[in-house]
Design an enzyme around this catalytic site. Structure first.
Site, mmCIF file in Angstrom:
data_model
loop_
_atom_site.group_PDB
_atom_site.id
_atom_site.type_symbol
_atom_site.label_atom_id
_atom_site.label_comp_id
_atom_site.label_asym_id
_atom_site.label_seq_id
_atom_site.Cartn_x
_atom_site.Cartn_y
_atom_site.Cartn_z
ATOM 1 C CB CYS A 2 45.510 44.702 25.480
ATOM 2 S SG CYS A 2 47.277 44.370 25.546
ATOM 3 N NE ARG A 27 40.868 43.175 28.747
ATOM 4 C CZ ARG A 27 40.361 42.067 28.216
ATOM 5 N NH1 ARG A 27 39.233 41.581 28.678
ATOM 6 N NH2 ARG A 27 40.966 41.445 27.234
ATOM 7 C CD1 TRP A 76 51.273 42.934 30.023
ATOM 8 C CD2 TRP A 76 51.285 44.679 31.407
ATOM 9 N NE1 TRP A 76 52.214 42.685 30.980
ATOM 10 C CE2 TRP A 76 52.248 43.736 31.844
ATOM 11 C CE3 TRP A 76 51.111 45.858 32.125
ATOM 12 C CZ2 TRP A 76 53.025 43.951 32.971
ATOM 13 C CZ3 TRP A 76 51.893 46.073 33.251
ATOM 14 C CH2 TRP A 76 52.831 45.128 33.662
ATOM 15 C CG ASN A 101 43.367 43.374 22.937
ATOM 16 O OD1 ASN A 101 43.990 44.417 23.071
ATOM 17 N ND2 ASN A 101 42.193 43.163 23.494
ATOM 18 N N GLY A 102 46.750 40.813 21.513
ATOM 19 C CA GLY A 102 47.351 39.556 21.098
ATOM 20 C C GLY A 102 48.782 39.732 20.637
ATOM 21 C CD GLU A 485 42.770 28.407 48.919
ATOM 22 O OE1 GLU A 485 42.023 29.401 48.741
ATOM 23 O OE2 GLU A 485 43.894 28.480 49.456
ATOM 24 C CE LYS A 489 39.851 31.117 49.803
ATOM 25 N NZ LYS A 489 41.145 31.198 50.481
ATOM 26 C CD GLU A 492 41.325 33.009 54.059
ATOM 27 O OE1 GLU A 492 42.220 33.843 53.815
ATOM 28 O OE2 GLU A 492 40.687 32.423 53.156
ATOM 29 C CG HIS A 508 51.568 8.237 59.978
ATOM 30 N ND1 HIS A 508 52.416 7.245 60.412
ATOM 31 C CD2 HIS A 508 51.280 7.938 58.684
ATOM 32 C CE1 HIS A 508 52.653 6.399 59.432
ATOM 33 N NE2 HIS A 508 51.972 6.802 58.361
ATOM 34 C CE LYS A 608 41.557 40.264 47.744
ATOM 35 N NZ LYS A 608 41.068 38.867 47.728
#
Length: 613
Positions: A2, A27, A76, A101-102, A485, A489, A492, A508, A608
């Protein structure tokens, strides 16, 4: 997720509040609202809408509000569905207005008491109890607004931040920071409050970050900060003249990807915001009203694509370590085989955009099967995955423009770590061990900052890759998905063929590829497998392979003479090592791509958001 914005000034603050809300849109939110105190009639005027901030702006053209004092909010939904009556700000007796918030954990108890005292509730939120509570203290217990807010805060249980204004005190704004961050903006004869610095960079470059337990009193020509005990305190102010005001602006960085890599400490902190309070995890702060579901989960099935798939693989290790069976599936394969679903299995989809076609199709197929329920981990609050999943755990990475995911990957890992700890509670994870793991998570932003400070050393390592066509990435255990990952990268954005293997698999087959022209990258934290990885590294060294080692600082003495390319990341707790060790691999890929001259932010053939199968 929020967003709070508040202002007290001589001028009309409505444009300031709306600009702040627009800057907080990243957010995640489902509704927005604003309230101002108009000098002309000394009344609070509130407008709230469901949907985008632009919808609120359009409504305000028909129902304008103005005044020198106001607060605004993007929400939210947690307690109560996304609808206008649940949107903030909340008002009590046309006197007190609050944005929040919270999570207020004891809101039901407070609601019952306030109802018995004659207060009528218009919303389903936990926030409305705060507005009525402050009003009650003002009306019946006496005192000024600051006193009423302080007396109210003592009764609240949870992690939260508040901004409060009152019709009877037209030149004061009171803010509270208790587990959810707030920043105070200092202007010339005007002052501001916001959830994050980006909301205020259009009106000031001087900021004061409130600390846990702070109460702030903002007036047009001054401000004061008090600690939880009521003592006046000084907080250091800082200037941020170089702050980038928009995620769509590179802000001095050469590429969006580099900017987003360097944003990771902030975005990791955002993802943790309000979810940990006083050494414990607050479930309702990101899985509201899901206790019944979490209590029943016996196993987990994760489905994702690309980088999100790698995040799921890390989560499998975390979950299984806590005794929770977990399988991870590539979304494009999921629908085309017969799935065996154990009883009480939670289906989890992971996606940056929430629009990935294969993942969305997998979710839709899962809803026709016998899963306990569906949960999505996503970065876009209004996405299809979020709308179609029963539960949502939002990352808070902000808008990511570079095609190669960086900050969304690390924030996904943070979200998955939090989820694993929630489920681990149900499998015997005790409060002491949970507290240690949470403290290590809270160290994560600083640990990433230390790695980012090594960027010049990593840039020098990239020189050794510029003429290569192939490379290997190695890792074991939790670090194997990180090696995957890292290889992704490099593929990509530099177009160098890169493959990842569990280090134990070298003998192996992949070892046949190793020679002096094959760079071998290895991520090596200090964990129970590091001695085995050292043996695998010796296999590479014996075949003249060129090793590039990213290591925990405690292993430096073990690695003398093994390679000339060793970079220590400092001492990294094992629980957060997968997140920390991914950052140097991102930087390595970036600097190699610079040397290769590729289009880093928009690499060839890639998009994207993959919205086709």
């Amino acid at each position: 997720m929020c967003g709070i914005v508040g202002a007290v000034a001589e001028r009309n603050v409505t444009p300031i509040l709306l600009e702040g809300l627009k800057r907080l849109e990243y957010r995640g939110y489902d509704s927005a609202g604003i309230v101002t105190l108009d000098r002309r009639d000394n009344q609070l005027h509130r407008v709230r809408t469901v949907g985008k901030v632009q919808t609120l702006i359009t409504r305000l053209q028909e129902e304008p509000v103005r005044g020198p004092l106001g607060i605004a909010h993007t929400r939210w939904a947690t307690h109560g569905a996304p609808c206008e009556r649940n949107a903030h700000p909340h008002v009590s007796n046309n006197s007190v207005a609050v944005v929040h918030n919270g999570i207020i954990e004891n809101y039901q108890e407070l609601r019952n008491k306030l109802t018995a005292a004659g207060y009528k509730f218009e919303s389903d939120t936990d926030t409305e109890v705060v507005a009525h509570l402050v009003n009650q203290h003002l009306r019946y217990l006496g005192g000024d607004l600051m006193t009423a807010v302080r007396q109210s805060a003592v009764q609240l249980v949870g992690a939260y931040s508040l901004a409060v204004i009152c019709r009877e005190e037209p030149e004061r704004l009171i803010a509270v920071c208790a587990g959810s961050p707030l920043v105070l903006g200092v202007g010339i004869e005007e002052h501001f409050i916001a959830s994050d610095i980006f909301a205020l960079t259009a009106v000031t470059q001087r900021f004061v970050f409130l600390e846990e337990g702070d109460f702030a009193e903002l007036k047009r020509n001054c401000f004061a900060i008090y600690d939880w005990d009521g003592s006046k305190v000084e907080r250091l102010s800082s200037y941020s003249g170089q702050m980038c005001c928009s995620t769509a602006v590179k802000g001095g960085y050469r590429h969006f990807m580099l900017k987003e890599i360097f944003e990771q400490p902030t975005m990791v902190a955002e993802t943790l915001e309000g979810r940990i309070h006083q050494g414990r995890l607050i479930e309702d702060s990101f899985m509201p009203e899901a206790g019944w579901l979490l209590d029943r989960v016996q196993s987990v099935h994760i489905v994702a694509c690309g980088t999100s798939y790698h995040a799921g693989l890390v989560a499998r290790y975390w979950l299984e370590h806590l005794g929770i069976p977990c399988t991870v599936e590539v979304a494009s394969e999921y629908r085309y085989r017969r799935i065996v679903i154990p009883a009480d299995t939670l289906f989890i989809s992971i996606s940056q955009s929430g629009e990935t076609a294969d993942t969305l199709a997998a979710l839709r197929a899962a809803k026709e099967r016998s899963y306990l329920s569906t949960l999505t981990i996503c970065n876009v609050a209004q996405s299809s995955l979020v709308r179609e999943s029963a539960f949502t755990l939002l990352t808070r990475a902000g808008r990511e423009i570079g095609v190669a995911s960086t900050k969304t990957f690390t924030t996904q890992l943070v979200a998955l770590r939090l989820l694993s700890l929630i489920l681990g509670r149900r499998r015997g994870l005790n409060g002491y061990d949970e507290g240690i793991l949470l403290r290590e998570l809270e160290l994560l932003p600083k640990a990433i900052e230390r790695v980012l400070a090594l960027h010049e050393s990593i840039e020098r390592l990239a020189d050794f890759f510029s003429e290569k066509r192939h490379s290997l990435f190695l890792g074991r255990g939790l670090q194997y998905p990180i090696a995957m990952e890292g290889a992704l990268k490099l593929k990509e954005i530099s177009y160098i063929h890169a493959e990842a293997y569990p280090a134990g698999e070298l003998k192996h087959g992949p070892l046949a590829l190793v020679d002096a022209d094959m760079p071998v990258v290895c991520v090596l934290p200090k964990d129970s497998l590091f001695e085995k990885v050292l043996s695998n590294i010796q296999e590479v060294r014996a075949r003249s392979g060129e090793l590039f080692l990213f290591i925990d600082g405690e292993l430096e003495t073990y690695l003398k003479g093994l390679s000339t390319h060793v970079l220590s990341l400092g001492v990294v707790p094992e629980s957060i090592a997968p997140i920390v060790f991914t950052v140097p691999l991102q930087l390595l890929a970036y600097y190699v791509a610079i040397l290769k001259g590729t289009d880093i932010d928009q690499p060839r053939n890639l998009a994207k958001s993959v919205t086709v199968e």
